[in-house]
Design an enzyme around this catalytic site. Sequence first.
Site, PDB file in Angstrom:
ATOM      1  N   LYS A 254     -75.208 -30.683  33.330  1.00  0.00           N
ATOM      2  CA  LYS A 254     -75.879 -31.986  33.425  1.00  0.00           C
ATOM      3  C   LYS A 254     -75.794 -32.786  32.141  1.00  0.00           C
ATOM      4  O   LYS A 254     -75.870 -34.004  32.153  1.00  0.00           O
ATOM      5  CB  LYS A 254     -77.347 -31.813  33.835  1.00  0.00           C
ATOM      6  CG  LYS A 254     -78.322 -31.448  32.716  1.00  0.00           C
ATOM      7  CD  LYS A 254     -79.774 -31.575  33.231  1.00  0.00           C
ATOM      8  CE  LYS A 254     -80.825 -31.348  32.168  1.00  0.00           C
ATOM      9  NZ  LYS A 254     -80.930 -29.963  31.681  1.00  0.00           N
TER      10      LYS A 254
ATOM     11  N   HIS B 152     -86.529 -22.083  28.816  1.00  0.00           N
ATOM     12  CA  HIS B 152     -85.927 -23.198  28.089  1.00  0.00           C
ATOM     13  C   HIS B 152     -87.015 -23.755  27.198  1.00  0.00           C
ATOM     14  O   HIS B 152     -88.048 -24.195  27.689  1.00  0.00           O
ATOM     15  CB  HIS B 152     -85.407 -24.266  29.063  1.00  0.00           C
ATOM     16  CG  HIS B 152     -84.495 -25.272  28.405  1.00  0.00           C
ATOM     17  ND1 HIS B 152     -84.874 -26.022  27.319  1.00  0.00           N
ATOM     18  CD2 HIS B 152     -83.215 -25.627  28.674  1.00  0.00           C
ATOM     19  CE1 HIS B 152     -83.863 -26.801  26.953  1.00  0.00           C
ATOM     20  NE2 HIS B 152     -82.844 -26.583  27.745  1.00  0.00           N
TER      21      HIS B 152
ATOM     22  N   GLU C 274     -77.914 -21.339  27.657  1.00  0.00           N
ATOM     23  CA  GLU C 274     -77.522 -22.507  28.461  1.00  0.00           C
ATOM     24  C   GLU C 274     -77.451 -23.754  27.581  1.00  0.00           C
ATOM     25  O   GLU C 274     -78.133 -24.749  27.848  1.00  0.00           O
ATOM     26  CB  GLU C 274     -78.531 -22.740  29.584  1.00  0.00           C
ATOM     27  CG  GLU C 274     -78.659 -21.602  30.573  1.00  0.00           C
ATOM     28  CD  GLU C 274     -79.863 -21.782  31.507  1.00  0.00           C
ATOM     29  OE1 GLU C 274     -80.685 -22.698  31.280  1.00  0.00           O
ATOM     30  OE2 GLU C 274     -79.988 -21.003  32.445  1.00  0.00           O
TER      31      GLU C 274
HETATM   32  C1  PLP Z   1     -81.070 -29.370  30.587  1.00  0.00           C
HETATM   33  C2  PLP Z   1     -81.037 -27.908  30.650  1.00  0.00           C
HETATM   34  C3  PLP Z   1     -80.287 -27.166  29.736  1.00  0.00           C
HETATM   35  C4  PLP Z   1     -79.567 -27.783  28.555  1.00  0.00           C
HETATM   36  O1  PLP Z   1     -80.477 -28.133  27.566  1.00  0.00           O
HETATM   37  P1  PLP Z   1     -80.006 -28.621  26.117  1.00  0.00           P
HETATM   38  O2  PLP Z   1     -81.283 -28.968  25.450  1.00  0.00           O
HETATM   39  O3  PLP Z   1     -79.114 -29.782  26.317  1.00  0.00           O
HETATM   40  O4  PLP Z   1     -79.327 -27.501  25.450  1.00  0.00           O
HETATM   41  C5  PLP Z   1     -80.224 -25.802  29.897  1.00  0.00           C
HETATM   42  N1  PLP Z   1     -80.874 -25.176  30.904  1.00  0.00           N
HETATM   43  C6  PLP Z   1     -81.608 -25.859  31.801  1.00  0.00           C
HETATM   44  C7  PLP Z   1     -82.280 -25.121  32.891  1.00  0.00           C
HETATM   45  C8  PLP Z   1     -81.727 -27.242  31.706  1.00  0.00           C
HETATM   46  O5  PLP Z   1     -82.471 -27.898  32.589  1.00  0.00           O
END
Ligand code: PLP
Length: 411
Positions: free
Chosen positions: A83, A212, A286
Amino acid sequence: MVGSSPMQAVLVAPGVKDRKVLAFERSGALKDKDAATGLVRAILAANPAQRSAFYVFDLAKVIDLFRAWRRALAGVRPCYAVKCNPDPALLGALAALGAGFDCASRAEIEAVLALGVHPRDIVYANPCKPEPHLEYAAEVGVSLATYDSEEEVAKVKRCHPGCELLLRLKGPDGGDVRVDLGTKYGAHADEVVPLLRAAQRAGVSVAGVSFHVGSGATNLGVYRGAIQAARAAFDAAAALGMPPMRVLDIGGGFVSGPTFDDAAAVINDALAQHFGDLPRVEVIGEPGRYFAETALTLAARVIGKRTRGEVREYWIDDGLYGSLNCIIMDHYVPTPRPLASPRPGEKTYTSTVFGPTCDSLDTVVTGYQLPEMSVGDWLVFDDMGAYTTGAGSNFNGFATSDIKIYVAYSS
Ligand SMILES: *Cc1c(COP(=O)(O)O)cnc(C)c1O
């Protein structure tokens, strides 16, 4: 990895190999920003017909960042969060380097599979999934997905019973993050056992835990707290008699640069402390922003101007409804600079820069010092790779997807 160097592997990767890739030499003394400026100039010189906003995407940046990840977080496999920026050249480059992917929808899974990525290298990391998307994941064999509600367990059981789950935990508060995801996602501490039980009762297996901490975290202690909470969830599952968990997903939130090295030190230390006795646990991350943010530079063209006394007002051809939506959605602070080199002693004016749509909200900067510019001049925005093009709209007939992306590699 194919080929003898990472760059060769990237250049022949699906998603990259069909794009024209401009080679660009950056002399050693040049700072990153000057290299980006040089790229923008080279593109304009080679493409006189380019008279609207465009991006330059430097593949070399992605390779450097991948190398830095491997060096600092050797035990953590990055699964790029699509995304953040779904450009196929970025996805293809990361796949060639050995990354996995975090997909959140059917279309994101399709985009990654189209590049030849194996379904097992995809984590479906959206804790709440539409049923048709989940059925599609079942069809193509994407079988690792996150959850944080009992309803999701029932849905997975219905639509994709062979899917293994990762229990998404709410990250600790206080990470000084740019975007907090904990208001929407993640099990609270007292919900962990009920959610594990729900999966156990349904006969859906729980392979591990994810979290996260929030995007753009600067208080890195949050990773330690989150890893500790993850271990508590591993132990809770064992106490319930569930099969041993084998995946720890530490999510995203990373920013490239010195902050990344500091985060990696905290993470490595916390992993040794809390997971040192579980060496077989596979640790994945991620990252989104980490790989995308600094790899893309935006050049926007001045398409209009108004002079009001000493104040200058400019219109450019990208704005808050386009890729500069990051100003609102991602709290991006724009500091555009003119492409033309400043002349010594050049006077600057208090300036406003507007986006192209007819909404007054579409204002990029105000009270900003710029030299006198003319229609046809260019403004350069650095670090525009994360959460930009993906969330732009077609409002007022200005389509974000019309902004061309030139792929380049600097060496
Ligand atoms: C948006 C998102 C990410 C990426 O986050 P960053 O801050 O750009 O590294 C990773 N995992 C999940 C579940 C997300 O929603």
